[in-house]
Motif scaffolding. Structure first.
Motif, PDB file in Angstrom:
ATOM      1  N   GLY A   1       1.093  -1.359  -0.109  1.00 39.99           N
ATOM      2  CA  GLY A   1      -0.094  -0.055   0.150  1.00 39.99           C
ATOM      3  C   GLY A   1       0.844   1.375   0.098  1.00 39.99           C
ATOM      4  O   GLY A   1       0.724   2.231  -0.641  1.00 39.99           O
ATOM      5  N   THR A   2       1.996   1.218   0.780  1.00 41.78           N
ATOM      6  CA  THR A   2       2.921   2.511   0.810  1.00 41.78           C
ATOM      7  C   THR A   2       3.666   2.473  -0.629  1.00 41.78           C
ATOM      8  O   THR A   2       3.415   3.672  -0.891  1.00 41.78           O
ATOM      9  CB  THR A   2       4.064   1.977   1.810  1.00 41.78           C
ATOM     10  N   PHE A   3       3.785   1.732  -1.357  1.00 40.23           N
ATOM     11  CA  PHE A   3       4.345   1.720  -2.491  1.00 40.23           C
ATOM     12  C   PHE A   3       3.596   2.180  -3.444  1.00 40.23           C
ATOM     13  O   PHE A   3       3.695   3.383  -4.464  1.00 40.23           O
ATOM     14  CB  PHE A   3       4.958   0.191  -2.969  1.00 40.23           C
ATOM     15  N   CYS A   4       2.387   1.855  -3.330  1.00 41.33           N
ATOM     16  CA  CYS A   4       1.120   2.151  -4.349  1.00 41.33           C
ATOM     17  C   CYS A   4       0.754   3.708  -4.032  1.00 41.33           C
ATOM     18  O   CYS A   4       0.538   4.436  -5.184  1.00 41.33           O
ATOM     19  CB  CYS A   4      -0.048   1.428  -4.334  1.00 41.33           C
ATOM     20  N   GLU A   5       0.883   4.073  -3.000  1.00 40.26           N
ATOM     21  CA  GLU A   5       0.426   5.496  -2.613  1.00 40.26           C
ATOM     22  C   GLU A   5       1.800   6.344  -3.063  1.00 40.26           C
ATOM     23  O   GLU A   5       1.122   7.501  -3.467  1.00 40.26           O
ATOM     24  CB  GLU A   5       0.116   5.621  -1.055  1.00 40.26           C
TER      25      GLU A   5
END
Length: 475
Positions: A269-273
């Motif tokens: 999720g951090t990567f995608c955000e």
């Protein structure tokens, strides 16, 4: 270009260099533009000033954290050891990183410059002294986790007077990014499936975050290409190898244990955000495959029954020992176990994209208000995520849920974005004329009801403390 490994468990016999994708050298990134954009920071400040729920509850968790105090004194080290070495001192690093991040975030919400000054002092102290990360294979975890976190803390004060931007960029480029990049290429000399999903994901997050922070578009392109096509278990089709008939995506590491699966979902999720805030839609990549995997882990973590396809992965060193390990079923769970990962993911899919994500909304409400480092136990696993998602990622539903992500300062999404035809999703910025201080209370009530939690005390969600919360480790 790296090719997907296909069925997990297929060993590789040689390392392949990450591709240096050609990009426009004169295209700088939007700043601030990692986990938080300028619009995000303005929204947080306006919502808290207006007394809007649940932002006030999220901000209260931030101000109560011992790391978020302006009196924090850093303790920089020349060499940080994790897993082995003398002394094993990596706790000093992650505590200081979380203090820098929390003070920087508190500054943007409150306007109190003492917190910005504290964050700058911490970051400058470390960039003036740190020269290396050492230890066992865990040094790659240190590079990945603390590299992406350091970049996010510094991004919040990159334009603040007194912050030594060039020296901090040099530290990230020489100490953190090379270890992370090397891991994605060589996997510490092991076969590519030897290391579980979260090892890849933390190093991917570091490569992406430091690339954005240092305006290195080739580095960013490598990270995004690995997410889509990498051979390791952090690439999306390897992390989520099976999509079931009910629309859920089996999370590979659910066959290992709950703590590491939660870590992996938070890291993806951090990567995608971070990618989204620069105009790359990885949330929607491969028919929103990450949504399906996150929904699976949310359902499973709350005690729901999920399927799991038996998976055998190769282990061992290239040219050395070898073995195989099979995960045949999803591991048992403790519904009390939590990490501060859900608000960001749930808000993206339901507010930016307007999609239904019942398991995500339920687990996000159950976890609200999310804290950060220091709120989830004293060990390193409690510091793997920066947290405070209730404050930082709660958002009003956007009017246009079909637009592509466009970072602040750009007229359109980057034309060199790999597989741009896969992009879909909403804008990260408020619609023109939208009141940043609107409460969005209807969504909070809906999320609370879905989780069986009652909203009280002016709309704040008061969560019953549990006597025991089990949390997983990192590696």
């Amino acid at each position: 270009m790296l090719k997907a490994a296909g069925a997990a468990g297929v060993a590789v016999t040689a390392a392949t260099a990450l591709p240096a994708t050609a990009v426009a050298a004169d295209s700088a990134f939007a700043h601030p533009g990692l986990l938080h954009t300028r619009a995000d920071l303005a929204r947080m400040a306006a919502k808290v000033k207006a007394g809007a729920a649940p932002y006030t509850a999220g901000f209260a968790r931030l101000t109560a954290n011992r790391h978020a105090q302006s009196g924090w004194t850093p303790n920089p080290q020349a060499t940080v050891y994790r897993g082995a070495g003398s002394p094993q001192n990596y706790a000093t690093l992650y505590n200081d990183i979380h203090a820098a991040y929390q003070n920087a975030l508190r500054y943007h919400v409150s306007g109190d410059s003492a917190h910005a000054d504290t964050a700058v002092a911490i970051l400058n102290a470390w960039s003036a002294k740190l020269t290396s990360l050492e230890g066992s294979a865990d040094r790659f975890l240190a590079a990945g986790l603390y590299g992406y976190q350091f970049a996010n803390a510094a991004e919040l004060v990159r334009d603040h007077p007194g912050f030594d931007l060039s020296r901090f960029q040099e530290m990230l480029s020489k100490v953190f990014a090379p270890l992370s990049d090397d891991f994605l290429v060589r996997h510490n000399g092991a076969v590519v499936t030897n290391y579980w999903t979260n090892w890849d994901l933390c190093t991917m997050a570091c490569v992406l975050a430091t690339g954005i922070f240092c305006d290195d578009r080739a580095q960013v392109a490598r990270a995004i290409d690995y997410f889509k096509h990498g051979e390791g278990l952090g690439a999306i089709r390897n992390a989520i190898p099976v999509v079931t008939g009910d629309g859920l995506g089996e999370w590979l590491e659910a066959g290992r244990d709950q703590g590491h699966a939660l870590l992996g979902v938070g890291l993806m999720g951090t990567f995608c955000e971070m990618a989204w805030n620069q105009g790359y839609d990885l949330y929607g990549y491969d028919d929103s495959r990450f949504l399906k995997g996150a929904q699976y882990v949310a359902k499973w973590s709350m005690g729901g029954e999920v399927s799991y396809t038996a998976n055998t992965r190769a282990k061992g060193a290239i040219g050395g020992w070898s073995g195989r390990e099979t995960a045949s079923a999803a591991a048992g769970v403790d519904p009390a176990m939590t990490r501060p990962i859900w608000a960001m993911i749930a808000n993206h899919y339901t507010k930016r994209r307007g999609l239904s994500a019942s398991y995500l909304t339920r687990v996000a409400a159950k976890s609200s208000p999310e804290g950060g480092g220091g709120d989830y136990g004293p060990n390193s696993g409690g510091y793997d995520q920066l947290g405070f998602g209730t404050l930082a990622f709660t958002r009003d539903r956007v009017a246009d849920t079909g637009a592509s992500p466009v970072p602040a300062g750009r007229a359109s999404a980057p034309s060199d974005s790999a597989d741009s035809a896969d992009s879909s999703g909403g804008t990260a910025s408020p619609a023109a004329g939208q009141d940043l201080a609107a409460t969005g209370s209807d969504d909070i009530v809906g999320w609370s009801a879905a989780a069986g939690i009652t909203a009280v005390a002016g709309g704040l969600l008061l969560l019953r403390r549990r006597d025991r919360v089990r949390r997983g480790g990192t590696e």
